[in-house]
Write an enzyme that holds these catalytic residues in place. Sequence first.
Site, PDB file in Angstrom:
ATOM      1  N   HIS B 285       0.957  -1.233  -0.144  1.00 46.10           N
ATOM      2  CA  HIS B 285       0.003   0.013  -0.014  1.00 46.10           C
ATOM      3  C   HIS B 285       0.889   1.127   0.037  1.00 46.10           C
ATOM      4  O   HIS B 285       2.155   1.412   0.736  1.00 46.10           O
ATOM      5  CB  HIS B 285      -0.859  -0.171   1.038  1.00 46.10           C
ATOM      6  CG  HIS B 285      -0.519   0.026   2.586  1.00 46.10           C
ATOM      7  ND1 HIS B 285      -0.056   1.019   3.195  1.00 46.10           N
ATOM      8  CD2 HIS B 285      -0.156  -0.827   3.534  1.00 46.10           C
ATOM      9  CE1 HIS B 285       0.257   0.914   4.375  1.00 46.10           C
ATOM     10  NE2 HIS B 285       0.165  -0.475   4.764  1.00 46.10           N
ATOM     11  N   ASP B 297       6.454   0.558   6.875  1.00 46.97           N
ATOM     12  CA  ASP B 297       4.819   0.444   6.625  1.00 46.97           C
ATOM     13  C   ASP B 297       4.055   1.344   5.342  1.00 46.97           C
ATOM     14  O   ASP B 297       3.902   2.518   5.980  1.00 46.97           O
ATOM     15  CB  ASP B 297       4.252   0.385   7.784  1.00 46.97           C
ATOM     16  CG  ASP B 297       2.681   0.002   7.800  1.00 46.97           C
ATOM     17  OD1 ASP B 297       2.094  -0.365   6.817  1.00 46.97           O
ATOM     18  OD2 ASP B 297       2.206   0.240   8.772  1.00 46.97           O
ATOM     19  N   GLU B 331      -4.787   1.835   2.713  1.00 51.04           N
ATOM     20  CA  GLU B 331      -4.830   0.853   3.649  1.00 51.04           C
ATOM     21  C   GLU B 331      -5.100   1.195   5.106  1.00 51.04           C
ATOM     22  O   GLU B 331      -5.779   0.528   5.803  1.00 51.04           O
ATOM     23  CB  GLU B 331      -3.560  -0.143   3.405  1.00 51.04           C
ATOM     24  CG  GLU B 331      -3.700  -1.504   4.116  1.00 51.04           C
ATOM     25  CD  GLU B 331      -3.341  -1.411   5.653  1.00 51.04           C
ATOM     26  OE1 GLU B 331      -3.509  -2.503   6.266  1.00 51.04           O
ATOM     27  OE2 GLU B 331      -2.556  -0.425   6.053  1.00 51.04           O
ATOM     28  N   GLU B 332      -4.156   2.294   5.222  1.00 49.74           N
ATOM     29  CA  GLU B 332      -4.418   2.573   6.904  1.00 49.74           C
ATOM     30  C   GLU B 332      -5.617   3.141   7.495  1.00 49.74           C
ATOM     31  O   GLU B 332      -5.758   2.677   8.559  1.00 49.74           O
ATOM     32  CB  GLU B 332      -3.268   3.661   7.106  1.00 49.74           C
ATOM     33  CG  GLU B 332      -1.931   3.327   6.813  1.00 49.74           C
ATOM     34  CD  GLU B 332      -1.315   2.147   7.781  1.00 49.74           C
ATOM     35  OE1 GLU B 332      -1.943   1.563   8.582  1.00 49.74           O
ATOM     36  OE2 GLU B 332      -0.008   1.630   7.433  1.00 49.74           O
ATOM     37  N   ASP B 359       3.348  -6.717   3.499  1.00 48.28           N
ATOM     38  CA  ASP B 359       2.581  -5.367   4.229  1.00 48.28           C
ATOM     39  C   ASP B 359       3.115  -5.460   5.806  1.00 48.28           C
ATOM     40  O   ASP B 359       2.373  -5.434   6.471  1.00 48.28           O
ATOM     41  CB  ASP B 359       1.167  -4.912   4.114  1.00 48.28           C
ATOM     42  CG  ASP B 359       1.000  -3.888   4.734  1.00 48.28           C
ATOM     43  OD1 ASP B 359       1.705  -2.840   5.317  1.00 48.28           O
ATOM     44  OD2 ASP B 359      -0.236  -3.831   5.145  1.00 48.28           O
ATOM     45  N   HIS B 429       3.741   2.637  12.703  1.00 52.62           N
ATOM     46  CA  HIS B 429       2.924   3.961  13.020  1.00 52.62           C
ATOM     47  C   HIS B 429       3.258   4.796  13.828  1.00 52.62           C
ATOM     48  O   HIS B 429       2.702   5.759  14.652  1.00 52.62           O
ATOM     49  CB  HIS B 429       1.505   3.317  13.671  1.00 52.62           C
ATOM     50  CG  HIS B 429       0.688   2.441  12.600  1.00 52.62           C
ATOM     51  ND1 HIS B 429      -0.417   1.943  13.045  1.00 52.62           N
ATOM     52  CD2 HIS B 429       1.128   1.669  11.542  1.00 52.62           C
ATOM     53  CE1 HIS B 429      -0.788   1.337  12.108  1.00 52.62           C
ATOM     54  NE2 HIS B 429       0.015   1.194  11.114  1.00 52.62           N
TER      55      HIS B 429
END
Lengths: 463, 463
Positions: B285, B297, B331-332, B359, B429
């Site tokens: 993504h 990520d 995606e997130e 991912d 994140h």
Amino acid sequence: MKTRLIPALIFFLFISTASISQNAAQDSTMLKKLYTTALSDGKAYDWLDYLSNQIGGRLSGSFEAERAVKYTEAELKELGLDKVWLQPVMVPKWTRGFKEYAYIESPSGEKTVTNILALGGSVPTPNLGIKAEVVEVHNFEELASLGRQKIEGKIVFFNRPMQPDLIHTGHAYGGASNQRYSGAAEATKYGAIGVLVRSLSLKNDSAPHTGAMSYGDTPESKRIPAAAISTKDADYLSGLLKLEPQLQFYFKQNCKIWDDVLSYNVIGEITGTTYPDKYMVVGGHLDSWDVGDGAHDDGAGVTQSMEVLRLFKKLNYKPKHSIRVVLFMNEENGLRGGLKYAEEAKRKNETHVFALESDSGGFTPRGFSLETDDANLAQIRSWAPLFEPYLIHLFDEGYSGADIRPMKGNINVLAGLQPDSQRYFDIHHSANDTFEQINKRELELGAATMASLMYLMDTYGAK
Amino acid sequence: MKTRLIPALIFFLFISTASISQNAAQDSTMLKKLYTTALSDGKAYDWLDYLSNQIGGRLSGSFEAERAVKYTEAELKELGLDKVWLQPVMVPKWTRGFKEYAYIESPSGEKTVTNILALGGSVPTPNLGIKAEVVEVHNFEELASLGRQKIEGKIVFFNRPMQPDLIHTGHAYGGASNQRYSGAAEATKYGAIGVLVRSLSLKNDSAPHTGAMSYGDTPESKRIPAAAISTKDADYLSGLLKLEPQLQFYFKQNCKIWDDVLSYNVIGEITGTTYPDKYMVVGGHLDSWDVGDGAHDDGAGVTQSMEVLRLFKKLNYKPKHSIRVVLFMNEENGLRGGLKYAEEAKRKNETHVFALESDSGGFTPRGFSLETDDANLAQIRSWAPLFEPYLIHLFDEGYSGADIRPMKGNINVLAGLQPDSQRYFDIHHSANDTFEQINKRELELGAATMASLMYLMDTYGAK
């Protein structure tokens, strides 16, 4: 007869299968305890923090190495082992000094400063340094083919990169390391006045990587200084040489070789309940290079090995064999600790059946590299299912560890922990081998993996 | 008959064995080429450098996300694929704002400033922030048992740590993530005015980790602000609450939810020679969180997926099936890109036989996590020996990837790359998910591993 044998056979099979699965269940429970304790209540990371950040780089013969001896001895005593002692060993002492300095000088006099690190064991340059033209070579054959005519009075620049397409980076290291170890001795044969070596790293950065070198049988008066330059500087120098073959390289280093000094292997033991006179060893090396803080090489192996015995004590596991943690001195530039331990074991007629070393960094463990016979290999491989939940899958025949190999021939099984190798040589022997590069869980998984193999070897014995 | 059958059988076995070993040799050669090219002449690392350092964090709807679309589209066009296009998709737009600020206030008025990150999708606090007593809970059952009497007017602090003794850190993440995703919706039921969540990380440090949350069916007027605090601050706050249960927590955040905006999935295709109408997808993504630069990520997955098609072009491999790289948007915090791709595939009646997602970070690949039937599982597992030289050993049944799962039910095989998981949630994140955390070789090994599975699936087809 036949009819009477069958029930007996069935009974035997039943008992044997039942006892195998009972053992497997016991072993599986023990491994689970070892991993869980290491991951949720481990000590290796805190020990390594102290060793790296409160003591730092600890080259044999240094004040830091002696502090590391005292610290680990005291920590082992805290564990309530049956014995903790120091094993004296004379070690070489080499110091870097503080005047490393280098630059590339173009024919028109332009200077580009370059990071260098003297190789461990190198002689210094003269006080004012040396400056000469540079001859780039990639191996000893190329050096020989150039011969005295092209080499005399020059600085030889060994620039063979580590092979990037090998999956085990250790193999790539092995394929390039003779330049560092013997480059100076080889270049001397053709009248070179100094040696530069491309750092043994797969990373493209500005950090030079040091490491041991040897002059072989080169007479003392003929020894030439040798230093490492970074992979980035090696590429830069190589490119520049194609444009300006007449450029000169200057370097200055005031490293020094001193008389040997007294140091120690640090040893702790849990004495065996059934076979107190049969020894199993787990260890790493306490010394490190002077740049960086030696967290991965080999603070990780030292603290993982200490953790193996701590886990046994904590879980109240009483081994059948006597299990020793040995923190070897002087792996990096002499191997005196490993040699001394093997020599003393032989002298005292101690029976050693198993030794396990961690000296490939504190990264996620993948398995073991084993030096043993077929019977022991088969036994160890039969434990693979027990290790599967922990993603341990390599039970390869291969090099175990420098410090335990001197016991070879007098021991049944030698094993080296195999961690993931991808990041190791990026930092190995450089200022970037620091505690920040350590991942707590990876370190702990390694310790638990070592403890698990030690438990199984203790339970089933060596063949 | 019997005697005539045997030679025929032997002949058949001979042919079949010979062709199997010929295929195995061909496959082994192809895998070697893929790994060698990725490791010695790869492009993923340079792409990721640009995506991370020249573009940076790229939350859906942001200027950076649109730059990432343009950049990857242009780079795919450079590869000489048969088609490159953008697939429009409406995405949610949430912005963090710039006023996140928090402190703990003791009953005597002492203030300790604390790092927070608003959870993605959270409403803001009122302009002046909120301040209230804190109730620490570890799960929704504990929350319910305290009830409205204890919760009303308070800030609920979810402090269940990720379980450290699980080997796959993804399992530990799964076991703790409902606090972040649904904590606010649950706490609202009992009249809480705000929610703090312990960061989903196994590392003890000061970095808060954001991530998606949902208010479920909570009416808009009742939604309460939610923020993450670091693991270190969570431990500190928890300890302090035991000493001073009356302490108050203050926080202020001015995040905002905007109308949906137009964005894109970026798609490139090599059209198949034999089955142009059967599709195989590889992807990651393109969006990321706004803190850090989204290198692991999922910049890693994006550039590894692009690398798969580049390797095929570079090695002049012409796939039988049409192979698409899909860089999914959103995606997130919405999964709109993954949903859109599956929806369009269905609408156009496109036959998809295989999809592979990366991912889970750009760390050393260990294998695959597969969602498929027994026949495909058996076929893929039969390839394990081909992967052994590359230390790929996991062929597990399990979750594949968020962006490709919307195709489930209309596709034969879904696969997720399984990299080593130990370091992933330390940075996931958070502001620490940056390019510096990427190891070039690990990223490249992942790309080669993905290309290898894609090659084998293309060669042998899905069952």
